[in-house]
Enzyme design. Structure first.
Site, PDB file in Angstrom:
ATOM      1  CG  ASP A   1      14.797 -60.479   1.679  1.00 28.58           C
ATOM      2  OD1 ASP A   1      14.820 -59.542   1.834  1.00 28.58           O
ATOM      3  OD2 ASP A   1      13.768 -61.345   2.275  1.00 28.58           O
TER       4      ASP A   1
ATOM      5  CE1 TYR B   1       5.293 -61.541   6.775  1.00 34.49           C
ATOM      6  CE2 TYR B   1       5.794 -59.333   5.828  1.00 34.49           C
ATOM      7  CZ  TYR B   1       6.027 -60.728   5.889  1.00 34.49           C
ATOM      8  OH  TYR B   1       6.992 -61.540   5.283  1.00 34.49           O
TER       9      TYR B   1
ATOM     10  CB  SER C   1       9.333 -64.669   0.926  1.00 29.51           C
ATOM     11  OG  SER C   1       9.962 -63.607   0.051  1.00 29.51           O
TER      12      SER C   1
ATOM     13  CG  ASP D   1      15.272 -55.484   0.577  1.00 30.35           C
ATOM     14  OD1 ASP D   1      15.080 -54.431  -0.048  1.00 30.35           O
ATOM     15  OD2 ASP D   1      14.523 -55.618   1.538  1.00 30.35           O
TER      16      ASP D   1
END
Length: 746
Positions: A113, A236, A100, A166
């Site tokens: 991410d 989701y 995202s 992450d």
């Protein structure tokens, strides 16, 4: 009319081909579409989906700090392993972003991410997950550090200055990683393992998506809408079998290709229109599947047998093309299809000015949708252990859905809830996950039947307890709860629906509760009446089993101090012993009239069989009597075959859930089913012993209320017999079938 006027604002560009088919429509927005678009954008701002400039700057600072850390880490390892000073100076690692954040649709508090690309001599197992982890653990800015080494894509999760990160790692076949590395070039995939390919693909897919959409700004706003909608409607989560961020991005990107001149308000509406009618398992693809001389396997159901079982294939556009939605199961696909239909209906009303955008994003009331739930309680000694333990349990939660589908032949549908719930009033470390249970619609078989998933739950717990980083105090409990038994902490602000009085309950009882116990429950009660002291709801083995738990564990499993019971139903059938048990009755509407009469009739029938056996033995006839269980079952067309792992239930751990009512008052749909795996009487017994045996079997679950132990009947998507797969041909030809299914949508 004003509603049909076409805006001249944005000018239509020269048509460029996007995707594997021609667009469905190149029509631009009308004045009404532009008005709805302004309302939609205002709604997104009011909902707080955009982060502030200060938070954006903080994210950039954190990424810059992370880049410095990994560069220092690689140089340290290079020097430690005896490389030359020049090599130490040239040693490098590069941080890339994906997800995202890379697509520009992240909101406040969202994670970043990231991917670290390092040289060939820096490995993942030791250098990344041990040495770099120790470096991060010593930093004050880093909190909640959690390495997940056994994930499909190994990842290190942590917070850096309060921002969730992450971090993946990929070691490519270069001694020196250039700062301007082009990660979209397929050469980075040379001589790397599968985990590295998957790690690299996150960034490569994000870059390809941005190249394959006609209008990036329209794509970004639409994707922000759809992600928010999916979270509100509870669909989701890739880890629980729904769709994650990359899946939603690919669906929206394909929609943008089909409607290249549409604005976000049009795209949101057409999203539901298209995917409500999409013919799954037809794949969603942004481009043709690319073959490469590297020989890495790509998604192709013609060659790969496993690909034929994918239910909702959404194919990544970067080589090697993979199915990003392999986690989707029959149950989760059903849930998403229902939610697409809901969204389509609301959007139609919005276009008719009968609804507002807020109606589309209403919260899905998960705990009002089902009568039966599975509750998975996760316990640990401290916060650090719970963080790692619950992450592992959540990653296996999808397997519980698949196992239930397998063991019930797809007749029991599951709806896993992606969110976790915590009882903040307790002092112990605990969280809980929930799963709604419902009989699949349109399937044959016995109504009001029970689904014996005790062995399934036991298998799930055994797999979860194989966690390689398990520590004492880590435990998981699975229990069946009915809607009215849900713990208060799952409701907003601790709210729980007030319990009705006994008189009100009898008047407004839910369908099927009148005959919940069915024959087997009555036989148990009938046996209890023979002893004066057994009129109370006894709970054998409960104290001994509970005694093995710590005090805070007891509170976790049973949030209310008393055990959960309903009427004559025994307490929740999951314990910490060697076998976890759960017996679920479907909540269809069906009638169970004259339960006691039917039970007495069943006992008389059993007695008659025993008396016949006695007479034959007394007369010297050695012929054995074979019991035809089919003749004793009413309203059941087919008896399921028992699976290999036959479970003898613990009488203290059997759960009989709510039945329902059928308009046919004349027959008992929830009655006799006897276990016929011992069809011959082995020896001569007197009448009293046999009647006692029947009663003992009823208590131990051998005579169950239609309890089925179904074997697995997997869906074989053999492409020769499947018109979808047999006609797939080349990727372009497979895409053309999508074209046929979409022509009626425009």
């Amino acid at each position: 009319m004003v509603g049909t006027q076409r805006s001249e604002e944005p000018p239509v560009k020269a048509l460029k081909s996007y995707g594997i088919t021609k667009p469905l429509s190149v029509t631009g927005p009308s004045a009404a579409d532009l008005k709805r678009n302004l309302e939609l954008e205002k709604f997104l701002v009011d909902e707080g989906l955009y982060e502030s400039n200060e938070e954006t700057m903080r994210r950039e600072e954190v990424l810059g700090r992370m880049d410095q850390i990994v560069k220092h880490w690689v140089k340290h390892l290079t020097r430690q392993r005896g490389y030359t000073d020049q090599m130490v100076e040239d040693a490098n690692a590069v941080i890339f972003t994906f997800g995202s954040y890379r697509l520009g649709v992240h909101g406040p508090g969202a994670d970043i991410d990231t991917l670290c690309v390092g040289p060939s001599y820096v490995n993942r197992e030791e250098d990344f997950f041990i040495i770099l982890r120790d470096i991060l653990a010593e930093m004050e800015e880093v909190t909640e550090l959690q390495p997940v080494t056994d994930a499909h894509v190994p990842v290190m999760k942590f917070k850096f200055q309060g921002i969730s990160i992450d971090l993946l790692y990929a070691s490519i076949s270069l001694l020196v990683v250039p700062q301007d590395l082009d990660i979209s070039n397929s050469s980075v995939l040379c001589d790397v393992d599968e985990q590295t390919v998957r790690s690299l693909n996150g960034c490569r897919v994000a870059d390809q998506i941005l190249k394959l959409v006609p209008n990036f700004e329209h794509f970004r706003t639409t994707l922000r809408c759809m992600k928010y909608w999916a979270k509100k409607r509870g669909v989701y989560s890739n880890v629980t079998g729904f769709l994650g961020g990359v899946n939603w991005a690919l669906l929206v990107a394909r929609l943008c290709q089909l409607y290249p001149n549409a604005i976000p308000s049009m795209l949101v509406s057409r999203f539901f229109r298209v995917y409500t009618q999409w013919r799954w398992p037809n794949p969603v693809m942004l481009c043709a599947i690319e073959e490469n001389e590297l020989g890495i396997p790509v998604w192709d159901p013609r060659k790969n047998h496993r690909d034929r079982y994918h239910l909702m294939p959404i194919i990544t556009p970067a080589y090697p093309c993979m199915n990003s939605s392999y986690n989707v199961s029959q149950s989760t696909l059903r849930v998403m299809t229902e939610q697409f239909q809901y969204g389509n209906k609301i959007c139609q009303e919005i276009e008719l000015n009968k609804q507002h955008w807020s109606s589309l994003f209403e919260q899905y009331m998960f705990f009002e949708a089902y009568k039966n739930y599975l509750q998975v309680d996760v316990l640990a000694v401290d916060a650090e252990d719970l963080l790692a333990w619950k992450g592992w349990v959540e990653s296996r939660f999808r397997q519980l859905t698949l196992k239930i589908e397998r063991d019930t032949n797809g007749m029991l549908m599951c709806h896993p809830q992606p969110n976790e719930y915590v009882d903040t009033s307790k002092q112990f470390r605990h969280c809980a996950f929930f799963m709604g249970l419902q009989r699949a619609e349109g399937v044959g078989g016995q109504e009001c039947q029970q689904f014996d998933i005790r062995g399934t739950v036991d298998e799930f717990r055994q797999e979860v307890n194989m966690y390689m980083f398990w520590r004492p105090g880590m435990d998981v409990y699975v229990s069946h709860v009915r809607r009215r038994q849900l713990p208060p902490f799952v409701f907003p602000n601790g709210y729980k629906r007030p319990r009705q009085s006994r008189h009100q309950n009898q008047q407004s009882r839910e369908p099927g509760e009148e005959g919940v116990g069915s024959v087997s429950a009555y036989v148990e009660r009938h046996a209890k009446r023979k002893n004066d002291n057994e009129m109370i709801d006894t709970r054998p083995e409960k104290p001994e089993k509970r005694a093995s738990l710590s005090p805070h564990s007891l509170d976790a499993v049973y949030p209310d101090s008393s055990a959960i019971t309903t009427g004559e139903t025994p307490p929740i059938g999951i314990e910490s012993g060697p076998r976890a048990e759960c017996l679920v009755t479907t909540d269809l509407d069906c009638t169970t009239p004259n339960v006691e009469v039917e039970a007495e009739r069943f006992i008389r029938k059993s007695t008659e069989i025993i008396e016949v056996s006695q007479r034959e033995h007394n007369s010297g006839n050695e012929q054995t009597l074979e019991v035809d269980s089919r003749a004793l079952v009413q309203g059941c067309h087919d008896l399921a075959e028992p699976v290999e792992k036959h479970v003898r239930p613990d009488p203290s751990a059997v759960v009989a859930c709510e039945g329902g009512h059928n308009e046919d008052e004349g027959r008992n749909m929830c009655s006799e089913a006897i276990n016929d795996d011992t069809p011959h009487l082995p020896r001569r017994l007197n009448l009293k012993e046999n009647v006692d045996e029947v009663e003992r079997e009823s208590r131990s679950g051998k005579i169950a209320d239609g309890a089925l132990r179904n074997g697995y009947c997997g869906q074989n998507l053999d492409h020769e017999s499947n018109p979808l797969l047999s006609g797939m041909g080349r990727p372009e030809e497979g895409a053309s079938s999508n074209r046929l299914s979409l022509e009626s949508i425009v």
